[in-house]
Scaffold this motif. Structure first.
Motif, mmCIF file in Angstrom:
data_model
loop_
_atom_site.group_PDB
_atom_site.id
_atom_site.type_symbol
_atom_site.label_atom_id
_atom_site.label_comp_id
_atom_site.label_asym_id
_atom_site.label_seq_id
_atom_site.Cartn_x
_atom_site.Cartn_y
_atom_site.Cartn_z
ATOM 1 N N CYS A 114 17.697 -2.915 0.698
ATOM 2 C CA CYS A 114 17.056 -4.197 0.378
ATOM 3 C C CYS A 114 15.945 -4.036 -0.663
ATOM 4 O O CYS A 114 15.464 -5.039 -1.198
ATOM 5 N N GLY A 115 15.538 -2.797 -0.911
ATOM 6 C CA GLY A 115 14.502 -2.566 -1.906
ATOM 7 C C GLY A 115 13.104 -2.445 -1.351
ATOM 8 O O GLY A 115 12.131 -2.434 -2.124
ATOM 9 N N HIS A 116 12.963 -2.374 -0.029
ATOM 10 C CA HIS A 116 11.634 -2.231 0.553
ATOM 11 C C HIS A 116 11.023 -0.893 0.147
ATOM 12 O O HIS A 116 11.742 0.089 -0.105
ATOM 13 N N VAL A 117 9.712 -0.859 0.110
ATOM 14 C CA VAL A 117 8.985 0.293 -0.437
ATOM 15 C C VAL A 117 8.319 1.061 0.697
ATOM 16 O O VAL A 117 7.551 0.484 1.479
ATOM 17 N N ALA A 118 8.608 2.351 0.784
ATOM 18 C CA ALA A 118 8.015 3.211 1.810
ATOM 19 C C ALA A 118 6.768 3.890 1.256
ATOM 20 O O ALA A 118 6.742 4.320 0.105
ATOM 21 N N VAL A 119 5.731 3.976 2.108
ATOM 22 C CA VAL A 119 4.479 4.623 1.713
ATOM 23 C C VAL A 119 4.144 5.706 2.733
ATOM 24 O O VAL A 119 4.106 5.442 3.935
ATOM 25 N N ASP A 120 3.907 6.902 2.239
ATOM 26 C CA ASP A 120 3.449 8.011 3.070
ATOM 27 C C ASP A 120 1.926 8.006 3.030
ATOM 28 O O ASP A 120 1.312 8.420 2.048
ATOM 29 N N ARG A 121 1.310 7.519 4.087
ATOM 30 C CA ARG A 121 -0.140 7.337 4.090
ATOM 31 C C ARG A 121 -0.896 8.657 4.109
ATOM 32 O O ARG A 121 -2.108 8.692 3.873
ATOM 33 N N GLU A 122 -0.185 9.746 4.396
ATOM 34 C CA GLU A 122 -0.835 11.051 4.412
ATOM 35 C C GLU A 122 -0.766 11.751 3.056
ATOM 36 O O GLU A 122 -1.383 12.790 2.870
ATOM 37 N N ALA A 123 -0.018 11.177 2.121
ATOM 38 C CA ALA A 123 0.224 11.862 0.848
ATOM 39 C C ALA A 123 -0.820 11.550 -0.224
ATOM 40 O O ALA A 123 -0.776 12.123 -1.305
ATOM 41 N N ALA A 125 -3.024 10.101 -3.267
ATOM 42 C CA ALA A 125 -2.860 9.452 -4.568
ATOM 43 C C ALA A 125 -1.413 9.421 -5.055
ATOM 44 O O ALA A 125 -0.972 8.398 -5.595
ATOM 45 N N PRO A 126 -0.647 10.500 -4.917
ATOM 46 C CA PRO A 126 0.757 10.438 -5.385
ATOM 47 C C PRO A 126 1.560 9.333 -4.701
ATOM 48 O O PRO A 126 2.360 8.648 -5.345
ATOM 49 N N ALA A 127 1.330 9.147 -3.396
ATOM 50 C CA ALA A 127 2.040 8.089 -2.676
ATOM 51 C C ALA A 127 1.608 6.724 -3.179
ATOM 52 O O ALA A 127 2.430 5.799 -3.301
ATOM 53 N N LEU A 128 0.317 6.571 -3.480
ATOM 54 C CA LEU A 128 -0.186 5.298 -3.989
ATOM 55 C C LEU A 128 0.433 4.973 -5.338
ATOM 56 O O LEU A 128 0.840 3.836 -5.588
ATOM 57 N N ARG A 129 0.541 5.979 -6.184
ATOM 58 C CA ARG A 129 1.149 5.754 -7.504
ATOM 59 C C ARG A 129 2.620 5.368 -7.366
ATOM 60 O O ARG A 129 3.123 4.492 -8.087
ATOM 61 N N GLY A 130 3.318 6.024 -6.437
ATOM 62 C CA GLY A 130 4.720 5.692 -6.217
ATOM 63 C C GLY A 130 4.886 4.277 -5.691
ATOM 64 O O GLY A 130 5.801 3.557 -6.100
#
Length: 247
Positions: A114-123, A125-130
């Protein structure tokens, strides 16, 4: 009686979700719009089941405040209800989700399709940029993005710190940010088995002013959501509570 109704709904919710996931596997090969419509049907079925079985009615106000095209809906998060109701209310929404939810067998595949976006809260700045890159792409396609600024569910009446991801997304995309409040936790608790009858509210507020500095943006967003949430919490609550108050 409410206990029995809650048990029945939980069976429908868990069993229906599992069945939807399994039956959706062949649709992984279908165009994305087909999968989005399929999940929207599941969300409608769950909202309808909650009303029919448990007597939880949904009242939504302010949908006209969501501009057409790509917009960011920043919502209060009190209940699991919040995680699927926007799939019914919006056309082709994109949720920003915890990475752990994408790891759920089969269901995670459907969410990814569906295009939902996963975020790894432990990662960090790289996760935020992704997250920013993926959500900007969705906004560019004209899809609304649903994000919960608290990053987790909060109990009714509690205030938890708002996370900066929503500000990063707003600044990077320039998309309008629409706050949304709810009192869903009064009817479907964070970890609650019991569903309480009554009218559950979602209030969609006007978009925040464009061009706010980060600190001012976060303050305005939190103030808008929490003030409206407090107003909703002051409305007549679950039927059980009303009965207790009259006793």
């Amino acid at each position: 009686m409410n206990l029995l109704r809650s048990a029945l709904f939980n069976v429908v919710f868990i069993g229906g979700t599992a069945l939807t996931a399994v039956l959706g596997i062949p649709m992984l090969l279908a165009p994305r719009r087909v999968m989005i419509a399929y999940v929207r049907g599941w969300a409608w079925l769950m909202v309808t089941s909650l009303r029919v079985i448990c007597g939880v009615r949904l009242e939504v106000t302010g949908m006209h405040n969501i501009p057409p095209g790509g917009a960011i809906i920043a919502g209060k998060h009190q209940s699991a209800f919040d995680t699927f109701v926007w799939s019914m209310l919006l056309q082709a929404p994109v949720y920003v989700l915890k990475k752990e939810l994408m790891a759920i067998p089969v269901w995670g595949w459907l969410a990814q399709r569906c295009g939902h976006v996963a975020v790894d809260r432990e990662a960090g700045a790289p996760a935020l940029r992704g997250m920013v890159k993926a959500t900007k792409a969705a906004l560019a396609e004209g899809r609304p993005v649903v994000i919960f600024p608290e990053g987790t569910r909060s109990a009714p009446g509690d205030r938890v710190p708002y996370q900066p991801g929503v500000a990063a997304l707003a600044m990077a995309s320039g998309a309008p940010v629409v706050p949304a409040a709810t009192d869903s936790g009064r009817f479907w608790g964070r970890r609650g088995f019991h569903k309480r009858p009554g009218t559950l509210h979602i209030s969609v507020l006007p978009p925040l002013p464009a061009g706010l500095p980060r600190a001012a943006f976060m303050k305005a967003l939190e103030e808008a959501i929490e003030t409206e949430t407090a107003r909703l919490m002051a409305l007549p609550g679950p039927v059980e509570n009303l009965a207790e108050n009259r006793a």
